[in-house]
Design a protein around this motif. Structure first.
Motif, PDB file in Angstrom:
ATOM      1  N   GLN A 178       2.392 -94.423  49.286  1.00  0.00           N
ATOM      2  CA  GLN A 178       1.492 -94.454  48.129  1.00  0.00           C
ATOM      3  C   GLN A 178       2.115 -95.313  47.031  1.00  0.00           C
TER       4      GLN A 178
ATOM      5  N   TRP B  39       1.604 -96.077  43.007  1.00  0.00           N
ATOM      6  CA  TRP B  39       0.980 -95.539  41.794  1.00  0.00           C
ATOM      7  C   TRP B  39       1.148 -96.554  40.666  1.00  0.00           C
TER       8      TRP B  39
ATOM      9  N   VAL C 258      -4.085 -95.132  42.343  1.00  0.00           N
ATOM     10  CA  VAL C 258      -3.251 -94.825  43.509  1.00  0.00           C
ATOM     11  C   VAL C 258      -3.737 -95.665  44.684  1.00  0.00           C
TER      12      VAL C 258
ATOM     13  N   SER D 149      -3.176 -96.486  48.752  1.00  0.00           N
ATOM     14  CA  SER D 149      -2.633 -95.869  49.975  1.00  0.00           C
ATOM     15  C   SER D 149      -2.804 -96.841  51.132  1.00  0.00           C
TER      16      SER D 149
END
Length: 1307
Positions: free
Chosen positions: A1079, A1081, A1092, A1094
């Motif tokens: 992830q 951020w 976020v 992914s």
């Protein structure tokens, strides 16, 4: 040819129509004296020093009396005014000081008016209003106006004078007589021009007129037809809009409708010229001196208008297609429709003209006197509060401004024991009325939206009893309740408060008003602004009377590349968000120019946006950069890469397909032209499907090049020859034909090949026409466009004579330009380039061994920017220079040194006028020439071909000697190639790698609780409290970019890989979540939610080495995990301000600013191995190993140097092959397996014998030197670390650069 002849006639006709009413301008020189016959009463002034210095002594060369005009010493706003007795066309003026004195005017402003009221300032280049005056009392200074003005009254306003004397002035005005046909429309009237037939259908039209308006809305021209055609010219919100439709709306929708808007602030009660020229779909629309060329949409070519054309309004609204608008209120002159003088016909009452309402033939002039509040800090107007009336308090005024904040009215109210204030102000674009007491109790009400839109707004304030009512324009009134009835005391203060007030009579919670005000009424009594100017009533400061000095600084729009312009009263700014460009005028691309450039900044393979023409007009392209060991390939995909089967096509019913690359042909053309080599694979398999007719050779199938032209050569053959690659290689299945498919066999044949002629690439389409016979079919596929090499980066020339130079044609760089290049020299000084005009010039030079200077003159005097390096620049290493100039500022950057800025002065000249050739490596005078190498010279994104031009210039040779002067990849992974006397060396200071070529990975093992924190030096902008200079630096080069590269190996979840934080609570974090997924951020804005990303949902905590590459440019984020590439788009584009620290592993400080999930991972830290970690120009692992004890690097826990990165590379053993070699593998698919196995066995046996011998030799050598090595290892390690630390500290000192790109790696 016929079209060109006709268009010349149209232009001639239009010019005749516009100027036929001018007596002298077209028939003889319009530069005669206009003051010679004027009586003394035509000269007026604001005041005079004495009778002998009165205004009528101000004729040029006059010596009697006092020898000219001088104002009274107490005159705060002196002016000299001339009444030319009639409207004249003025083409020039001349000034002179007062005879035999020390009195003269050094600078002045020229105003003009038809009535002696409502003045307008004459502007050069639409913004420069300051005219140059005299330097002594007797010489004559002539000023030829860049555009003539038609006026009766002229006013000279001194702006500067001899500091040792006072104002003294004699003047002359040049021009000729002017006559016009004028009509006055009162807002309810119009003129109808009726045709001799039912309808008029035209393919060409020329319409010209001049108008001046009293309001921001109104129809000037309208005509329509029954089939749906129409033309409407109207004022809307002070702008001129042309509505045009040539399509039949009964059949189609609004496909042919078009609206084009020009101008702004056209309700200024001054004349504006309009010209509309149309031929078929091509239209030229001109307002004053600004022309917009456009083409109408749809299929129609003619404009069909029924019965009549309406001028001044639409008398019968409600017709189909009619625009319901207000009629025009103002004056129109010299109105011509296709050569017909409409006003002359109306004046002579000809039957073709029908008059509706009250149309008169002289222009009535309303006396709307305005005042301009010039300063946002000190302007104010104070008027005495009148006695109260039975109707209560009332104040009314009109205002216009661009500023979102400003005080309109401040007044103290009774009673005296507790002061009360009534405040009317503009706040954030809204109008706010506030009742304020000394105890800070306030009651307020707001109304309106964007009242700072530059339009006139009427505001009315009335109070009766205990209620105050606020009304804006036609909006519903708003009211506030007071505690008890209050009355004004002392004065009303408009616009601001005087600096000398005692604090109790006037309160201003915001900045002073900057804008125009008119029609001030207090208790329904109009305030005479002329009496105020003369000091008879009230007091004031920093006001200009009888003129509204508002300017639209967003017209023309100097924001480039789609930037959005916004403005205040004194300046404009550009919002570049989402455009892909940055800088004060959105001139600079935030993307690199090529994949080669991305490789030089340390990027690896992945998707990127590139901008091949840099700051040029073309936008960026998204490509895939395949960075192999020996080459960098730029890959551009398209919408049709799969195999396509074609059946049933004939020469009459051809099959065709279009290829979309997501970029324009112009963008693709620039990309191909700057590449050294391009190729595209065209796969074509056939069965009973011919490419050419076997009887006459007529092509049955073909492909389209970049411009859509047919091409009939196939895979690998030369352009212009109808053959295939098998003919060139002599491998065709039937040697009677030049293509395999032309053999027309029942079996599948192949004419696949590689297209590599750059001028034709890429393929834009394919057409197939012989698949309609029994058993006939074709299968094709078009591969992506693949290009390698960047010709611009290494295009170089060497200058070895001081008198030598290269010259190039002059560039059109009037309003903005940027110049960038690399240089390498041993000389102490020399001019890199120079371009001259009559007075203007630009020059970039090495003025001393350590100083680069950028100087220019755009009409305001020479301006100089210099950057001084702490080390010499004549060290025979490459150095990067970039100079830019636009209408807002100029800048100079050298290497990573702080950018130097110079802001353009207020009302400076905009246009840089250069008319000579661009000299490179020298000057036109052949003095101070440059000795050394130049490469990658680019002007506004266009790379100059130094190499080619040097071949034909004496004293200059193409290319540049040295190992570091080519694209050969001697140094990898951000390593810098440094020239040596006998070769080169790689400086790996900025690289996360080590070794002789910066290819050896630096890996470190982390235990539980371990961390490395790199603390950025306190940023320059933070130390300087974000001064204007540094804030401008962020506008030139975007900080909104990150490049992160790291490899990791772990089995822990959750885990914190990397955290970057700022002083403004922004952060970037890369973590492994509980399930092991990666992830990323982003928190770029403190008040917005965290983004976020992914990219991988599977677990990466599998004990294997994984590689992460992240690259952000503005809102675009490119992420590569191992071999998987993804692109994300953030919702906003913000940079990291004031970087604080970068942490690998456990975060111990500042975790309270992190989101909960990130903070949890931060507390767990990281257990495993990191390898080759890079964040922009920082390599934290190398910093930790080489700078132990440094205040910039903090280490917690145990760190062990590891080789996990190298071991992982050995275990995977994935060799990177050259991309061109991969393409050649298709021709070797049937290589003999037996020979391959034999070669492998032989190689293994040889390797075993060789390794055995090596082991014996190494062990013998090792036993002999082991003891000696132990003695010297510690000393050598300390010396090496000391040397590397010094180099790395140099890099740390310069890390506060505004851009992190290739210039960093070529010193």
């Amino acid at each position: 040819m016929e079209l060109g002849k006709w268009w010349s006639c149209v232009v001639s006709l239009s010019l005749l129509a516009v100027f036929s009413s001018t007596k002298g301008a077209n028939h003889y020189s319009c530069d005669g004296s206009l003051t010679s016959g004027l009586p003394a009463t035509s000269f007026q002034s604001s005041s005079h020093f004495s009778e002998s210095r009165a205004a009528y002594f101000a004729k040029l060369n006059r010596r009697d009396g006092g020898g000219g005009w001088s104002p009274d010493l107490t005159d705060r706003s002196p002016w000299l005014q001339l009444d030319l007795r009639d409207r004249m066309e003025v083409t020039g003026v001349a000034t002179q000081g007062r005879y035999g004195s020390r009195d003269w005017v050094s600078a002045y402003m020229l105003l003009y008016s038809d009535t002696g009221r409502v003045w307008k300032q004459y502007m050069q280049e639409d913004i420069v209003g300051r005219l140059v005056g005299n330097v002594n009392s007797d010489s004559v200074v002539h000023c030829k106006l860049s555009h003539s003005i038609r006026t009766r009254f002229l006013r000279f306003v001194p702006l500067g004078w001899n500091p040792s004397g006072r104002v003294g002035l004699r003047v002359e005005v040049y021009g000729c007589a002017y006559k016009s046909f004028v009509a006055d429309f009162d807002g309810r009237s119009s003129l109808l021009y009726r045709f001799n037939q039912k309808s008029m259908s035209t393919v060409k039209d020329v319409i010209s007129l001049r108008f001046k308006s009293r309001q921001a809305e109104g129809v000037l021209l309208h005509g329509e037809g029954q089939r749906g055609d129409y033309i409407t010219l109207e004022l809307h919100r002070g702008r001129l809009a042309l509505h045009l439709n040539l399509d039949d709306t009964r059949v189609r929708t609004s496909s042919g409708r078009i609206v084009v808007t020009l101008g702004s602030l056209l309700d200024d009660q001054h004349w504006h010229s309009v010209l509309i020229e149309r031929f078929n779909k091509q239209v030229n629309f001109t307002l004053d001196r600004h022309t917009q060329h456009f083409r109408t949409k749809g299929d129609g070519d003619s404009l069909e208008v029924d019965y009549e054309l309406c001028f001044g309004g639409i008398p019968l609204p409600g017709k189909p297609g009619t625009f319901i608008r207000r009629n025009f209120h103002g004056c129109v002159e010299n109105l011509y429709y296709n050569g017909v003088n409409i006003i002359d016909l109306a004046k002579r009452r000809k039957p073709q003209i029908y008059s509706v309402g009250n149309v008169t033939f002289s222009c009535s002039e309303p006396q709307l006197v305005a005042a301009t509040f010039l300063s946002s800090g000190s302007s104010f107007l104070s008027l005495p509060a009148p006695s109260p009336t039975l109707d209560g308090l009332s104040v009314r005024l009109q205002f216009r401004t661009w500023n979102p904040d400003g005080l309109l009215l401040s007044s103290r109210l009774a009673p005296d024991h507790e002061p009360h204030y009534l405040l009317l102000q503009i706040s954030s674009g809204r109008l706010r009325l506030t009742h304020q007491t000394s105890s800070l109790k306030t009651s307020e009400v707001s109304t309106g939206q964007r009242v700072n839109d530059g339009l006139w707004h009427m505001v009315s304030l009335s109070g009766r009893g205990q209620q105050m009512t606020l009304t804006l324009d036609n909006e519903p009134a708003s009211a506030i309740q007071l505690e008890h009835s209050l009355e004004p005391r002392h004065n009303y203060y408009f616009g601001g408060c005087p600096s000398s007030h005692n604090g109790s009579s006037c309160v201003n919670p915001t900045m002073a008003f900057q804008g125009c005000v008119r029609l001030i009424l207090i208790n329904n009594q109009p305030m005479d602004l002329m009496l105020i100017q003369q000091g008879i009533m009230g007091s004031w400061n920093q006001l200009q009377f009888d003129i509204c000095g508002i300017q639209d600084r967003c017209l023309p729009n100097f924001c480039e590349n789609g930037g959005r312009c916004s403005q205040t009263w004194s300046t404009f700014s550009c919002d570049c968000a989402g455009t892909g460009y940055s800088g004060a005028t959105c001139h600079n691309s935030i993307y690199e120019a090529s994949c080669e450039s991305y490789r030089l900044v340390g990027c690896t393979s992945g998707y990127f946006s590139i901008d091949p023409d840099g700051s040029g007009p073309l936008g960026p392209i998204q490509v895939y950069c395949n960075m192999t060991e020996n080459k960098v390939w730029t890959v551009i995909g398209h919408n049709s890469t799969g195999q396509v089967r074609v059946r049933g096509s004939t020469p009459e019913r051809i099959y065709s397909s279009h290829v979309d690359y997501g970029a324009s042909p112009e963008q693709l053309g620039v990309l191909v032209s700057v590449s050294q080599y391009c190729q595209q694979k065209l796969t074509y398999r056939c069965r009973r499907s011919r490419l050419f007719n076997t009887w006459d050779g007529v092509p049955l199938s073909w492909w389209l090049d970049r411009t859509g032209e047919r091409r009939t050569y196939w895979g690998g053959f030369l352009p212009g020859v109808q053959q295939c690659s098998c003919s060139l290689e002599e491998t065709c299945v039937d040697m009677n034909f030049f293509c395999n498919c032309d053999a027309d066999r029942d079996s599948w044949e192949n004419d696949t090949g590689i297209l590599s002629y750059k001028a034709d690439l890429p393929v834009s389409g394919i057409a197939i026409g012989d698949t309609n016979r029994l058993g006939s079919e074709a299968i094709y596929s078009i591969g992506p466009l693949e290009c390698s090499g960047d010709k611009s980066l290494w295009n170089a020339a060497s200058f070895y004579e001081e008198t030598s130079y290269l010259h190039f044609p002059a560039f059109h760089i009037e309003f903005s330009f940027d110049i960038s290049f690399y240089f390498k020299t041993g000389a102490p000084s020399g001019v890199f380039l120079e371009n001259l005009g009559l007075r203007d010039f630009i020059r970039v030079e090495l003025s001393s061994p350590s100083t680069v200077t950028f100087s220019f003159d755009a009409g305001d005097g020479p301006a100089v920017l210099s950057v001084k390096s702490p080390v010499p620049l004549n060290d025979r290493q490459w150095h990067w220079v970039r100079a830019e100039r636009n209408v807002k500022e100029a800048s100079l950057q050298v290497e990573q040194l702080p950018v130097r800025f110079l802001h353009a002065p207020a009302d400076a000249h905009l246009r840089l006028q250069l008319n000579s050739q661009l000299f490179v490596g020298g000057t036109a005078s052949r003095q101070r020439g440059y000795l050394g190498c130049l490469r990658a010279l680019s002007v506004n994104g266009l790379t100059l071909d130094l190499d080619e031009r040097a071949k034909m210039s004496p004293g200059v040779s193409p290319g540049c000697p040295g190992h570091c002067s080519s694209s050969a990849g001697f140094c990898h992974n951000r390593g810098r190639c440094v020239e040596k006397s006998s070769g080169y060396a790689c400086d790996c200071t900025h690289s996360a790698y080590g070794g002789p070529s910066c290819k050896e990975e630096v890996s470190v093992s982390f235990e539980r609780g371990s961390s490395v924190t790199y603390t950025f030096q306190e940023p320059f902008s933070f130390m300087q409290n974000r001064t204007a200079q540094v804030s401008s630096a962020s506008s030139l080069y975007p900080k909104a970019r990150e490049h992160i590269a790291l490899s990791f190996l772990t089995t822990q979840t959750p885990a914190m890989l990397l955290t970057a934080t700022t002083f403004s609570h922004q952060y970037l974090a890369v973590i492994l979540a509980h399930n092991g997924s990666l992830q990323i951020w982003y928190r770029l804005h403190e008040e917005r939610s965290t983004t976020v990303l992914s990219p991988v949902s599977t677990s990466l905590a599998d004990g294997l080495l994984h590689r992460l590459r992240l690259h952000r440019e503005g809102q675009d984020v490119y992420v590569q995990v191992d071999e998987d590439n993804k692109k994300y788009t953030l919702s906003y584009d913000l940079e990291f301000n004031s970087m604080r620290s970068l942490t690998l592993g456990k975060v111990t400080a500042g975790s309270d600013a992190l989101d909960e999930q990130v903070a949890h991972a931060a507390s767990r830290g990281f257990v495993g191995c990191f390898s080759s970690v890079q964040y922009n120009h920082v390599a934290p692992l190398k910093a930790a190993l080489l700078n132990r004890g440094s205040s910039l690097v903090s280490i917690r826990g145990n760190l062990l140097e590891s080789n996990c990165g190298a071991l992982a590379d050995l275990s995977t053993s994935k060799s990177r092959l050259d991309h061109g070699e991969e393409a050649g593998k298709d021709n070797k698919a049937h290589e003999d397996d037996t020979q391959r196995e034999s070669a492998v066995i032989g190689g293994v046996v040889t390797a075993v014998v060789f390794i055995t011998l090596c082991v014996v030799a190494v062990m013998t050598r090792f036993l002999y030197q082991h003891r000696q090595d132990r003695r010297t290892a510690s000393i050598q390690e300390k010396e090496q670390r000391r040397s590397l630390e010094a180099a790395y500290r140099t890099e740390l000192h310069l890390h506060n650069c505004t851009r992190d790109n290739m210039k960093e790696y070529y010193i």
